[in-house]
Enzyme design. Sequence first.
Site, short mmCIF file in Angstrom:
data_model
loop_
_atom_site.label_atom_id
_atom_site.label_comp_id
_atom_site.label_asym_id
_atom_site.label_seq_id
_atom_site.Cartn_x
_atom_site.Cartn_y
_atom_site.Cartn_z
N GLU A 1 97.74 89.89 -122.43
CA GLU A 1 98.36 90.53 -121.27
C GLU A 1 97.54 90.29 -120.02
O GLU A 1 96.38 89.87 -120.09
CB GLU A 1 98.53 92.03 -121.50
CG GLU A 1 97.32 92.74 -122.08
CD GLU A 1 96.04 92.64 -121.28
OE1 GLU A 1 96.12 92.85 -120.04
OE2 GLU A 1 94.98 92.37 -121.87
N GLY B 1 90.99 89.89 -121.29
CA GLY B 1 92.43 89.90 -121.49
C GLY B 1 92.96 88.48 -121.52
O GLY B 1 92.27 87.57 -121.98
N GLU B 2 94.20 88.30 -121.07
CA GLU B 2 94.86 86.97 -121.07
C GLU B 2 95.09 86.44 -122.48
O GLU B 2 95.43 85.27 -122.65
CB GLU B 2 94.02 85.90 -120.34
CG GLU B 2 93.73 86.16 -118.90
CD GLU B 2 92.92 85.02 -118.26
OE1 GLU B 2 92.68 83.98 -118.91
OE2 GLU B 2 92.53 85.18 -117.09
N GLY B 3 94.86 87.24 -123.48
CA GLY B 3 94.94 86.75 -124.85
C GLY B 3 93.73 85.93 -125.28
O GLY B 3 93.75 85.29 -126.34
N SER B 4 92.66 85.99 -124.47
CA SER B 4 91.52 85.09 -124.71
C SER B 4 90.88 85.32 -126.08
O SER B 4 90.58 84.35 -126.80
CB SER B 4 90.48 85.24 -123.60
OG SER B 4 90.13 86.59 -123.39
#
Lengths: 339, 339
Positions: free
Chosen positions: B162, B304-307
């Site tokens: 996200e 975040g960012e799906g990392s």
Amino acid sequence: MHTGLPFDDIRALFLHLPEPDGNAALAAAERENQLIKPRGALGRLEAISAHIATWQGKARPIVNRPLVAIFAGSHGVAAKGVSAYPSEVNAAMLASFSAGHAAINQICKTFDLGLKVFDLAIAMPTADITEAAALEEAACAATIGFGMEAIANGTDLLCLGEMGIGNTTPAAAIYAALYGGPAVDWVGRGTGVDDAGHARKVAAVEQALALHRDHLRDPLEVLRRLGGREIAAMAGAILAARMERVPVILDGYVATAAAAVLHAVNPLSTAHCLAGHCSAEGAHARVLDKLGLAPILDLGLRLGEGSGAALAAGIVKAALACHNGMATFAEAAVPEKRN
Amino acid sequence: MHTGLPFDDIRALFLHLPEPDGNAALAAAERENQLIKPRGALGRLEAISAHIATWQGKARPIVNRPLVAIFAGSHGVAAKGVSAYPSEVNAAMLASFSAGHAAINQICKTFDLGLKVFDLAIAMPTADITEAAALEEAACAATIGFGMEAIANGTDLLCLGEMGIGNTTPAAAIYAALYGGPAVDWVGRGTGVDDAGHARKVAAVEQALALHRDHLRDPLEVLRRLGGREIAAMAGAILAARMERVPVILDGYVATAAAAVLHAVNPLSTAHCLAGHCSAEGAHARVLDKLGLAPILDLGLRLGEGSGAALAAGIVKAALACHNGMATFAEAAVPEKRN
């Protein structure tokens, strides 16, 4: 104490170790802080990028030719029943590496890592450490030198692994000699020995420590007497990598023993090493703590073959991809932090 | 309590969740034990292979089309100064994802993962949770439904991430509502707020909890009142993945909030999820513990960012490569364990 020429050549290497490149580290840190993310938000990945920059001596750290080197040895002490597997497994596993059948082959394929396997005379076991020194000094020094060849064809990230039935016993003996405490504190289940096998393993380490006790103040003597060829070769590979500014990722319990020997000679000598993972074997976590290394991964592995180091190499590749591939706040016109 | 039709449709899904495939799990375990390694020596990798087999319902688990889905939302509560960055960052980061400039783009390239970004009306923030419910019930249910589209084009491993300035505040509010305890126990530094920002964040969570306190017994109401669009959409994606037997890797603090809501409705509903990593944000470790999830990685990420989920996908790929690519003892003629 031995004073033969071969070990003196090895000792001399410790006097000329390349130092960390502070300028490269600073440049990498400056770039890291301009990338489009909150400062520090990539956590360990940022530390990894800084580590590679520092030891490669490059403001832009690069891993284009990662290499997994597996050193395979054979151990006289295996005859004492310290492993759940027979020594014939050594040759079978070498064949499996060549055929692409082993775990490490699949991991290397997944992360596009090179793989080289070094057969350290597995047909000729070292002497049983409970009865004699594993290696003569000349042989040990030559094996260290052989290990230095691991990086001869060039690499920019060396992942160090090993294979050798029975080799968690010499590794445990090395740790007990370097760090003290009862043998049982350092001995694990290896490939899965039962209680009786574990007791034989503890007894073997105790016997080896008792036999060699008057010769264990010199870490290279610890290596020669209690170690094995793959451990000596990995020590050479770590030193050679340092001389050529190649960062190293250590694998698990046995590979770390090679670093522990060097660290005991000179704590600065292993500063270019990362711990790929924390092994489920024996007291690996305690050893990493002694070496000041925080493992990148903790996945309960206890396989060897460089498997944990190779998995960590995937993380290192991702870290450098972020460091080199992300845009800066200025390039991407992303608003910066406001407080 | 609301009894509108939309949420009833969502609730109905929980009654028809596919169950774990015990036959596939057994077949995978049998194969795992025949591979040329000591039993259990690949540790967590073996558990991962078993998990994928169990939830894909395949004796040979496969990940050929891994997908990272990033849901981006915008939050009214950001106006309360709970983030170190302005909300304009939302649009700039969406542009960066498209341009391939962000961290997640580099990680996806490294591990050959697909990437899709879903813009959940970032130009139109949700209501400020300290003043009203974040979403109307119809909008919340529609957003959950939108999230279900994440897997519409097919994937065999869904990594959920996200982006949304301010969204660790709604996530903290959700955790506080679901698990109790003082707000401050759930609030972290997010993208890096200073002490004053942290105090505003704690105050915002306290105010939101006080405002909505009579409506927090139903987890879907917790989501609607205290959450945000990306969290609702991720909840939908998790449910849709379950219906299609697609295993899920959760990212960090905010993504896990979506799973926590579902888990509170029915603990079995998130059994197909893996925790990609333990975030450095807030009380993520405690949340994972509540959900019975052990993180694959622990790298101090808080981006975040799906990392973190994408990094873990690299490990999952390696696990399946080992499971599917290794030879058995019989195939490779490796001698088996002797005791």
